[in-house]
Scaffold this active site. Sequence first.
Site, PDB file in Angstrom:
ATOM      1  N   ARG A  46      83.878  88.428  66.368  1.00  0.00           N
ATOM      2  CA  ARG A  46      83.297  89.783  66.283  1.00  0.00           C
ATOM      3  C   ARG A  46      81.789  89.689  66.099  1.00  0.00           C
ATOM      4  NH1 ARG A  46      83.095  91.719  61.528  1.00  0.00           N
ATOM      5  NH2 ARG A  46      85.254  91.255  60.988  1.00  0.00           N
ATOM      6  N   TYR A  98      75.886 113.433  78.950  1.00  0.00           N
ATOM      7  CA  TYR A  98      77.271 113.083  79.254  1.00  0.00           C
ATOM      8  C   TYR A  98      78.168 113.775  78.218  1.00  0.00           C
ATOM      9  CZ  TYR A  98      81.511 110.276  79.233  1.00  0.00           C
ATOM     10  OH  TYR A  98      82.813 109.875  79.232  1.00  0.00           O
ATOM     11  N   ASP A 170      69.317 106.947  77.141  1.00  0.00           N
ATOM     12  CA  ASP A 170      70.500 106.497  77.878  1.00  0.00           C
ATOM     13  C   ASP A 170      70.056 106.268  79.322  1.00  0.00           C
ATOM     14  OD1 ASP A 170      72.821 106.329  79.416  1.00  0.00           O
ATOM     15  OD2 ASP A 170      73.939 107.735  78.155  1.00  0.00           O
ATOM     16  N   LYS A 195      79.374 101.628  84.251  1.00  0.00           N
ATOM     17  CA  LYS A 195      78.904 102.274  85.472  1.00  0.00           C
ATOM     18  C   LYS A 195      78.181 101.255  86.357  1.00  0.00           C
ATOM     19  CE  LYS A 195      80.648 105.718  83.183  1.00  0.00           C
ATOM     20  NZ  LYS A 195      79.893 106.587  82.305  1.00  0.00           N
TER      21      LYS A 195
END
Length: 380
Positions: A46, A98, A170, A195
């Site tokens: 992690r 978004y 973003d 994306k």
Amino acid sequence: MRFDTRLIHEAQSPDPLTGAVNPPVYLSSTFRQSAPNRAKGFVYGRTGNPTRAVLEAVLAGIESGRAGLAFSSGLGALTTLLEAFGSKSRIVAMDDLYGGSWRLLDHHRRQFGLRTEFLDLGEASVATKALSEPADLVYVESPTNPLLKLVDLRALARRAHDAGALLAVDNTFATPAHQRPIELGADIVLHSTTKYLGGHSDVIGGALVLKNRALGRRYAWLQNAVGAVPSPFDCYLTLRGIRTLGVRMRAHEAAARAVARELEGHRKVLKVHYPGLSSHPQHALARRQMSGFGGIVSVEVRGGLGGAKRFLRGLRVFTLAESLGGVESLVDHPASMTHASVPREQREAHGVTDGLLRLSCGIEDPADLVEDVRSALGRI
Ligand SMILES: *Cc1c(COP(=O)(O)O)cnc(C)c1O
């Protein structure tokens, strides 16, 4: 080295042990320690993983930052970004975002008492007024999803810094191939790597890129504390996608330009949104702060929901699906799909109407995409 070369060579020299030209996928959740608390740079999966470390170095490099962090999704990256802000924090966010980002910011506002305002920061006067008072974070997309509004990032960075705030951008739509916000003054860049960076619609992921090492250390701590990290295999897929980002973005853009031109002026079309069209209200700004205009075109067709549905039924090459940025062309109906979580009045107030469709132009032959759109418009 130039950008396209860096996509392939930045932080990706062949494996010193074997000469493998691709970074190995290290499927290990933990790493041996020679003595308590003594390890060779990796301790627990992690906290860090060697495959992820390559991706993170590449992300930092291509976005001109000093640190990159990979996450299990774009919203995992946003959740971690917001963890640095508490109940009294003031966040000034773009009003066109978004849908999932809006939902998460609004959830934090209601659940934890963050003072979050959603404003049209594309308007200089709105940004100036909002940032005449102290703030902690300014959060924008440029171009926005789905209306492709732009924000003058250089000017906004100055205003945000004067107000004592960090500017987070973003950059999912433009990608670093077409726009690098940190070079324009932003402090943090966020990506849904799902994306364009992944580029093949086969992996969910997110990223934060930080301007300086201090922010890098703060967010590496939060990345480990929150734990929304990607698997080593997902990191490998994302790295594989990034190597072809340059050629793909050129193809996406060529297709989007052709589709936008076909739509513009068609009698079944009310409005086309594409920063590369000279009719876009911020075309001059797009030319100034972007080196390309991206692959997304939004279109408002005649006939509202009925018109949109007939158009969708007429498409053969574009697939109706959420998401964007893959090699295949996709079409989305924001009002009922990606932006359904935004209340109707709010959505419609800034232009996300029932007749709006968002086209993610893939890298198929642009002539096929133009023909597809032309014949679908004929169905309205
Ligand atoms: C998809 C998307 C997100 C969310 O990313 P996920 O990977 O789906 O969590 C955030 N911002 C933009 C602009 C997006 O398109």
